[in-house]
Design a protein around this motif. Structure first.
Motif, PDB file in Angstrom:
ATOM      1  N   MET B 497       0.831  -1.198   0.000  1.00  0.00           N
ATOM      2  CA  MET B 497       0.000   0.000   0.000  1.00  0.00           C
ATOM      3  C   MET B 497       0.870   1.254   0.000  1.00  0.00           C
ATOM      4  O   MET B 497       1.998   1.234   0.460  1.00  0.00           O
ATOM      5  CB  MET B 497      -0.884   0.056   1.254  1.00  0.00           C
ATOM      6  CG  MET B 497      -1.646  -1.200   1.588  1.00  0.00           C
ATOM      7  SD  MET B 497      -2.802  -1.708   0.317  1.00  0.00           S
ATOM      8  CE  MET B 497      -4.066  -0.459   0.481  1.00  0.00           C
ATOM      9  N   ASN B 498       0.303   2.354  -0.474  1.00  0.00           N
ATOM     10  CA  ASN B 498       0.909   3.669  -0.296  1.00  0.00           C
ATOM     11  C   ASN B 498       0.692   4.098   1.156  1.00  0.00           C
ATOM     12  O   ASN B 498      -0.358   3.805   1.738  1.00  0.00           O
ATOM     13  CB  ASN B 498       0.216   4.701  -1.185  1.00  0.00           C
ATOM     14  CG  ASN B 498       0.625   4.577  -2.636  1.00  0.00           C
ATOM     15  OD1 ASN B 498       1.594   5.184  -3.056  1.00  0.00           O
ATOM     16  ND2 ASN B 498      -0.098   3.783  -3.402  1.00  0.00           N
ATOM     17  N   HIS B 499       1.659   4.810   1.706  1.00  0.00           N
ATOM     18  CA  HIS B 499       1.477   5.369   3.045  1.00  0.00           C
ATOM     19  C   HIS B 499       1.906   6.828   3.065  1.00  0.00           C
ATOM     20  O   HIS B 499       3.057   7.121   2.759  1.00  0.00           O
ATOM     21  CB  HIS B 499       2.296   4.589   4.080  1.00  0.00           C
ATOM     22  CG  HIS B 499       1.949   3.147   4.154  1.00  0.00           C
ATOM     23  ND1 HIS B 499       0.804   2.687   4.771  1.00  0.00           N
ATOM     24  CD2 HIS B 499       2.574   2.051   3.664  1.00  0.00           C
ATOM     25  CE1 HIS B 499       0.761   1.364   4.657  1.00  0.00           C
ATOM     26  NE2 HIS B 499       1.808   0.958   3.985  1.00  0.00           N
ATOM     27  N   PRO B 500       0.995   7.726   3.407  1.00  0.00           N
ATOM     28  CA  PRO B 500       1.374   9.136   3.543  1.00  0.00           C
ATOM     29  C   PRO B 500       1.902   9.381   4.963  1.00  0.00           C
ATOM     30  O   PRO B 500       1.140   9.370   5.922  1.00  0.00           O
ATOM     31  CB  PRO B 500       0.040   9.860   3.314  1.00  0.00           C
ATOM     32  CG  PRO B 500      -1.017   8.876   3.719  1.00  0.00           C
ATOM     33  CD  PRO B 500      -0.447   7.496   3.600  1.00  0.00           C
ATOM     34  N   HIS B 547       3.063   9.601  12.129  1.00  0.00           N
ATOM     35  CA  HIS B 547       2.172   8.499  11.742  1.00  0.00           C
ATOM     36  C   HIS B 547       1.835   8.490  10.265  1.00  0.00           C
ATOM     37  O   HIS B 547       2.052   9.463   9.556  1.00  0.00           O
ATOM     38  CB  HIS B 547       0.873   8.560  12.554  1.00  0.00           C
ATOM     39  CG  HIS B 547       0.067   9.828  12.360  1.00  0.00           C
ATOM     40  ND1 HIS B 547      -0.938   9.922  11.432  1.00  0.00           N
ATOM     41  CD2 HIS B 547       0.137  11.032  12.971  1.00  0.00           C
ATOM     42  CE1 HIS B 547      -1.466  11.139  11.489  1.00  0.00           C
ATOM     43  NE2 HIS B 547      -0.829  11.840  12.420  1.00  0.00           N
ATOM     44  N   CYS B 548       1.313   7.367   9.861  1.00  0.00           N
ATOM     45  CA  CYS B 548       0.706   7.271   8.540  1.00  0.00           C
ATOM     46  C   CYS B 548      -0.626   8.007   8.622  1.00  0.00           C
ATOM     47  O   CYS B 548      -1.371   7.845   9.576  1.00  0.00           O
ATOM     48  CB  CYS B 548       0.469   5.808   8.189  1.00  0.00           C
ATOM     49  SG  CYS B 548      -0.485   5.598   6.672  1.00  0.00           S
ATOM     50  N   HIS B 549      -0.929   8.814   7.603  1.00  0.00           N
ATOM     51  CA  HIS B 549      -2.139   9.620   7.684  1.00  0.00           C
ATOM     52  C   HIS B 549      -3.389   8.897   7.188  1.00  0.00           C
ATOM     53  O   HIS B 549      -4.465   9.475   7.130  1.00  0.00           O
ATOM     54  CB  HIS B 549      -1.975  10.950   6.952  1.00  0.00           C
ATOM     55  CG  HIS B 549      -2.648  12.086   7.658  1.00  0.00           C
ATOM     56  ND1 HIS B 549      -4.014  12.235   7.673  1.00  0.00           N
ATOM     57  CD2 HIS B 549      -2.160  13.091   8.412  1.00  0.00           C
ATOM     58  CE1 HIS B 549      -4.326  13.322   8.387  1.00  0.00           C
ATOM     59  NE2 HIS B 549      -3.213  13.845   8.849  1.00  0.00           N
ATOM     60  N   LEU B 550      -3.245   7.630   6.797  1.00  0.00           N
ATOM     61  CA  LEU B 550      -4.460   6.864   6.518  1.00  0.00           C
ATOM     62  C   LEU B 550      -5.058   6.514   7.881  1.00  0.00           C
ATOM     63  O   LEU B 550      -4.404   5.872   8.709  1.00  0.00           O
ATOM     64  CB  LEU B 550      -4.141   5.600   5.721  1.00  0.00           C
ATOM     65  CG  LEU B 550      -3.513   5.851   4.348  1.00  0.00           C
ATOM     66  CD1 LEU B 550      -3.275   4.538   3.623  1.00  0.00           C
ATOM     67  CD2 LEU B 550      -4.388   6.761   3.501  1.00  0.00           C
ATOM     68  N   LEU B 551      -6.259   6.945   8.095  1.00  0.00           N
ATOM     69  CA  LEU B 551      -6.845   6.883   9.435  1.00  0.00           C
ATOM     70  C   LEU B 551      -6.830   5.469  10.015  1.00  0.00           C
ATOM     71  O   LEU B 551      -6.469   5.257  11.170  1.00  0.00           O
ATOM     72  CB  LEU B 551      -8.273   7.426   9.398  1.00  0.00           C
ATOM     73  CG  LEU B 551      -8.949   7.574  10.760  1.00  0.00           C
ATOM     74  CD1 LEU B 551      -8.256   8.615  11.599  1.00  0.00           C
ATOM     75  CD2 LEU B 551     -10.416   7.942  10.586  1.00  0.00           C
ATOM     76  N   TYR B 552      -7.208   4.508   9.184  1.00  0.00           N
ATOM     77  CA  TYR B 552      -7.304   3.146   9.708  1.00  0.00           C
ATOM     78  C   TYR B 552      -5.932   2.498   9.861  1.00  0.00           C
ATOM     79  O   TYR B 552      -5.781   1.523  10.584  1.00  0.00           O
ATOM     80  CB  TYR B 552      -8.231   2.302   8.827  1.00  0.00           C
ATOM     81  CG  TYR B 552      -9.652   2.837   8.805  1.00  0.00           C
ATOM     82  CD1 TYR B 552     -10.521   2.567   9.845  1.00  0.00           C
ATOM     83  CD2 TYR B 552     -10.100   3.646   7.770  1.00  0.00           C
ATOM     84  CE1 TYR B 552     -11.807   3.076   9.851  1.00  0.00           C
ATOM     85  CE2 TYR B 552     -11.383   4.169   7.766  1.00  0.00           C
ATOM     86  CZ  TYR B 552     -12.237   3.878   8.803  1.00  0.00           C
ATOM     87  OH  TYR B 552     -13.509   4.391   8.812  1.00  0.00           O
ATOM     88  N   HIS B 553      -4.943   3.040   9.168  1.00  0.00           N
ATOM     89  CA  HIS B 553      -3.574   2.560   9.393  1.00  0.00           C
ATOM     90  C   HIS B 553      -3.042   3.132  10.701  1.00  0.00           C
ATOM     91  O   HIS B 553      -2.407   2.437  11.491  1.00  0.00           O
ATOM     92  CB  HIS B 553      -2.661   2.991   8.244  1.00  0.00           C
ATOM     93  CG  HIS B 553      -2.930   2.282   6.962  1.00  0.00           C
ATOM     94  ND1 HIS B 553      -2.092   2.354   5.882  1.00  0.00           N
ATOM     95  CD2 HIS B 553      -3.964   1.486   6.578  1.00  0.00           C
ATOM     96  CE1 HIS B 553      -2.585   1.636   4.883  1.00  0.00           C
ATOM     97  NE2 HIS B 553      -3.723   1.104   5.284  1.00  0.00           N
ATOM     98  N   MET B 554      -3.313   4.408  10.901  1.00  0.00           N
ATOM     99  CA  MET B 554      -2.877   5.057  12.136  1.00  0.00           C
ATOM    100  C   MET B 554      -3.509   4.362  13.336  1.00  0.00           C
ATOM    101  O   MET B 554      -2.842   4.051  14.317  1.00  0.00           O
ATOM    102  CB  MET B 554      -3.291   6.525  12.092  1.00  0.00           C
ATOM    103  CG  MET B 554      -2.958   7.290  13.354  1.00  0.00           C
ATOM    104  SD  MET B 554      -3.396   9.029  13.209  1.00  0.00           S
ATOM    105  CE  MET B 554      -5.086   9.026  13.787  1.00  0.00           C
ATOM    106  N   GLY B 557      -2.071   0.990  14.337  1.00  0.00           N
ATOM    107  CA  GLY B 557      -0.709   0.891  14.863  1.00  0.00           C
ATOM    108  C   GLY B 557       0.398   1.594  14.117  1.00  0.00           C
ATOM    109  O   GLY B 557       1.538   1.612  14.573  1.00  0.00           O
ATOM    110  N   MET B 558       0.131   2.184  12.946  1.00  0.00           N
ATOM    111  CA  MET B 558       1.204   2.839  12.196  1.00  0.00           C
ATOM    112  C   MET B 558       1.393   4.256  12.746  1.00  0.00           C
ATOM    113  O   MET B 558       1.045   5.250  12.109  1.00  0.00           O
ATOM    114  CB  MET B 558       0.853   2.861  10.714  1.00  0.00           C
ATOM    115  CG  MET B 558       2.057   2.755   9.814  1.00  0.00           C
ATOM    116  SD  MET B 558       1.516   2.508   8.122  1.00  0.00           S
ATOM    117  CE  MET B 558       3.030   1.912   7.399  1.00  0.00           C
ATOM    118  N   PHE B 559       1.937   4.318  13.909  1.00  0.00           N
ATOM    119  CA  PHE B 559       1.978   5.550  14.689  1.00  0.00           C
ATOM    120  C   PHE B 559       3.151   5.453  15.655  1.00  0.00           C
ATOM    121  O   PHE B 559       3.445   4.385  16.176  1.00  0.00           O
ATOM    122  CB  PHE B 559       0.656   5.658  15.469  1.00  0.00           C
ATOM    123  CG  PHE B 559       0.395   7.000  16.121  1.00  0.00           C
ATOM    124  CD1 PHE B 559      -0.503   7.886  15.563  1.00  0.00           C
ATOM    125  CD2 PHE B 559       1.035   7.355  17.306  1.00  0.00           C
ATOM    126  CE1 PHE B 559      -0.759   9.113  16.167  1.00  0.00           C
ATOM    127  CE2 PHE B 559       0.791   8.578  17.916  1.00  0.00           C
ATOM    128  CZ  PHE B 559      -0.123   9.465  17.339  1.00  0.00           C
TER     129      PHE B 559
HETATM  130 CU   LIG Z   1      -0.452   3.596   6.008  1.00  0.00          CU
END
Ligand SMILES: [Cu+2]
Lengths: 228, 570
Positions: B497-500, B547-554, B557-559
């Motif tokens: 996936m892309n991650h911002p 963090h990753c700015h994709l809400l559901y990624h954040m 745990g991507m934080f």
């Molecule tokens: Cu992400």
């Protein structure tokens, strides 16, 4: 099935009907109920209601997992099979859970087994549910279920499925003969009206081998898959 | 529709009270004082409350600032001290994060990191000096409130005179869910491909055999099958549940912006989505990108750009014809689009352009998952070239279907017009925006990095867990750096996936080999299977969210908490 069992099953069902709750920081708890099969199965001389239901509750790593399977013959008014497994499930890999617990069979005999198994997604997208059952006397039985989803369209899905039940040795008390005690190969075509709700039609080939008899039959199935 | 849709015209003030007009007047008078170093005080009030809105045909609960979806556009001026009084009328805690803004960390607005959050019924006043200018946005940082509508644009006027545009509009893109966001997350946890209704079917299998041959098709299917992944998995949550909005409006609600032929129109694109990347284009127009993430750039002409979640791009267009132009923002996975019209007349609406074909991920996008990339020295954005093709318009197998080819020839002809000649000739005009082409307007010489931190972007697709270095936030230690350090982060994307990637309070200078002209951004998109290298001057003490700015990624745990420590006082 006794009413007692039904009440128990309902109570357990309600217990796990807790809403998805979320805690902070990824320690989130979820609950998934899935009736993989709720179906009618029959041919000229056979009419069965079958269920295959699982429910888990827990977080990413640890889950409590319940499984129940069985069939009920409406015209004879008897259960061919009915059991409930209560398992602790530990995630050991992205795709695999290790499970350990107990199985209580209510029909045809009241028995009690220890269970260990693996459940998950094998390479090439095969859903796998496997378990070893160790009886009170130390006998070993096994169950392996494999299924695969073939997308005819985004919602029309053909699912081949195989289930194998095995016994390491003859088990007089349960009428079980060593080897493959039951082999089931089915094909179900389901339509996901919603992801969570999909009626299906299909066909099952079932072969049973016990100390008492050997039989095989082809059955038409109709049912639905439901989860939340 | 009960949502209070605000004028898209960014020049219209959020509240038109008399006091506001007076304060504007005072600000006008105070212009000289700004230059003299005396700060002005802008005072703003926002009320956060629950509201029923009807976007998908069924009323749903939204959490809005001042009842707006989006919230009011805030206008600040560089050099002023802003005071923002936030009143929480919800029954749950709330917060507002000023995205991309340099400020004291206690004002940053992330509950549990930089402040306590705003309790139900309570007020909180943010106060800080505004040290920058450009296009930014603000959004909730509590629970899933951002996904429930709590966001708005933030426009900061420069203290230096800027080249004026004849028109100046905010184009705020967002995704509106049809379900409660927690329900969406629960679905992803139970079945991570829940929202993917673009999977490859048996029919695609046979079509691929016809196109590519049996051997290649089989090896492709086996390769993806072996990994248990899906090349159509471009967006975890997508148009199968989302409505895509421009300034809170669906395509059917026909958002439009006015222009007169020949005018220079500045469009401030803000991607306020929780999960959606958009591919933006305006058929018939060249877009001149003049700023990214609020930072001025050397102008760059493009015919399209991908805007990652939380990024902003300011573009200038100069439509010559007396006709309506489409502002077309397709979701990256083509599961839907946002659409608005740029039109000389309010009753002229641009038709929705034909969609660009869906693209698939390729094995190369999985590159990061197969190691070796971390060790590739300074070859930043390694896959950028490839990824551009794979995601943006057609790799070899889809030749002839790419973005360029999809456009009518007439459109090319339109670009041969005289307005085109006015653009800097050395810049190719037919391209999609690529990070490697971004050049800061002014040079910022950075010191050599004091240290390097490699951060692998990791995920567990099946269980829907996103993490850095395979550790989710709940189990992670903060990252600690020292004030004054320049830290080089190496983001190695090992997922498909892309991650911002967003760092609060600090800038990320993206190393694209342009030295002092490397662009600085608050969000860096890291494409699948690639590595991005950024230098981050740790110039603000405090505890920051990273963090990753994709809400559901954040949320899964991507934080990380990033602590910038002051030197020990001896
Ligand atoms: Cu992400």
């Amino acid at each position: 099935m006794s009413n007692g069992y039904r009440i128990k099953a309902a109570a357990i069902g309600l217990l796990w009907l807790v809403p998805d709750c979320q805690a902070q920081d990824g320690h989130m708890l979820f609950n998934r109920f899935i009736a993989e099969r709720l179906e009618y199965e029959g041919n000229g001389g056979l009419h069965l209601a079958k269920w295959d239901v699982q429910d888990w509750f827990g977080n990413d790593e640890h889950k409590l997992w319940l499984k129940t399977e069985g069939d009920y013959s409406a015209d004879q008014g008897i259960f061919g099979r009915a059991d409930l497994q209560v398992l602790y499930s530990r995630n050991v890999d992205s795709f695999w859970d290790f499970q350990i617990g107990a199985r209580r069979a209510f029909e045809p005999e009241r028995t009690f087994d220890a269970v260990i198994g693996f459940q998950g997604l094998a390479p090439y997208f095969f859903e796998v549910d496997s378990a070893l059952f160790v009886t009170e006397k130390g006998n070993v039985l096994g169950r392996l279920t494999l299924s695969y989803d073939l997308l005819l369209s985004q919602r029309l899905i053909l699912q081949p499925r195989i289930e194998l039940n095995l016994a390491a040795a003859d088990l007089q008390s349960r009428g079980v003969k060593a080897g493959v005690t039951e082999f089931e190969a089915g094909l179900r075509l389901r339509y996901e009206i919603e992801r969570e709700f999909a009626p299906y039609l299909g066909v099952d080939y079932v072969e049973e081998q016990s100390l008492r008899e050997h039989q095989h039959s082809v059955r038409a199935v109709a049912g639905f898959r439901f989860w939340y | 529709m009960r949502v209070n849709f605000r004028q898209a015209d960014s020049r219209s003030a959020p509240a038109k009270s008399a006091a506001k007009r007076v304060s504007k007047l005072i600000r006008g008078i105070g212009w000289g004082m700004v230059l003299a170093g005396q700060a002005l005080a802008g005072e703003y009030h926002l009320t956060i409350a629950e509201k029923r809105v009807d976007i998908g045909g069924e009323p749903q609960t939204a959490i809005l600032a001042d009842d707006g979806l989006p919230g009011p556009t805030l206008h600040w001026r560089e050099g002023e001290d802003v005071v923002l009084h936030i009143e929480n009328r919800l029954s749950e805690p709330t917060s507002i994060h000023w995205h991309g803004i340099e400020l004291p960390y206690r004002m940053d607005g992330v509950p549990g990191i930089s402040f306590e959050g705003i309790a139900p019924g309570a007020r909180f006043s943010y106060r800080f000096p505004v040290k920058q200018n450009g296009t930014y946005w603000y959004h909730g940082h509590s629970g899933m409130q951002e996904q429930q509508g709590l966001f708005g644009a933030l426009i900061i006027e420069s203290a230096q005179p800027q080249p004026a545009a004849d028109r100046d509009y905010v184009v705020l893109l967002s995704d509106w869910p049809q379900a409660d966001p927690y329900r969406t997350l629960a679905r992803l946890k139970k079945q991570s491909d829940y929202y993917n209704f673009q999977k490859r079917t048996v029919g695609d299998f046979f079509a691929d055999i016809e196109r590519l041959g049996l051997r290649e098709t089989l090896s492709d299917r086996l390769a993806w099958g072996e990994m248990r992944m899906d090349p159509t998995d471009l967006a975890d949550v997508n148009g199968s549940t989302y409505r895509f909005l421009v300034n809170g409006r669906t395509p059917q609600m026909a958002q439009h912006f006015l222009f007169k032929p020949g005018e220079r129109v500045r469009l401030r694109f803000i991607n306020a989505s929780a999960m959606t990347y958009f591919d933006v284009r305006m058929p018939g127009l060249t877009m001149q990108v003049i700023a990214a993430d609020g930072q001025n750039l050397q102008p760059l002409n493009v015919n399209g750009f991908r805007i990652a979640v939380a990024e902003t791009y300011d573009v200038i267009v100069q439509p010559q014809a007396e006709r309506a132009y489409s502002i077309f923002a397709e979701a990256m996975d083509r599961s839907g689009y946002a659409h608005a019209s740029l039109s000389p007349r309010a009753d002229w609406l641009a038709p929705v352009p034909p969609p660009t074909p869906r693209t698939l991920l390729t094995m190369a996008d999985m590159g990061g998952a197969h190691a070796g990339h971390a060790a590739q020295g300074d070859n930043h954005l390694e896959h950028a070239e490839h990824a551009e093709h794979a995601e943006y318009g057609g790799h070899a197998s889809q030749a002839g279907e790419n973005l360029e080819a999809a456009k009518p020839a007439a459109e090319h002809a339109a670009h041969a017009g005289h307005h085109h000649a006015a653009m800097p000739p050395e810049i190719p005009s037919y391209q999609t925006l690529d990070y490697r082409d971004l050049r800061a307007e002014t040079a910022t010489p950075l010191g050599k990095p004091d240290r390097e931190i490699e951060l692998r972007l990791t995920g567990d697709m099946r269980r829907y867990i996103w993490s850095f270095d395979d550790v989710k936030y709940a189990d992670a230690e903060p990252i600690r750096v020292k004030l004054g350090e320049v830290v080089r982060f190496r983001y190695v994307n090992q997922t498909m996936m892309n991650h911002p990637i967003h760092i609060h309070g600090l800038w990320q200078y993206l190393d694209i080999g342009a030295g002092a002209y490397n662009p600085k951004k608050h969000v860096i998109n890291v494409r699948p299977g690639t590595t991005a290298v950024v230098d981050v001057p740790a110039d603000a003490v405090g505890e920051w969210a990273f963090h990753c700015h994709l809400l559901y990624h954040m949320d899964t745990g991507m934080f990380r908490k990033l602590i910038v420590e002051a030197p020990d006082r001896e």
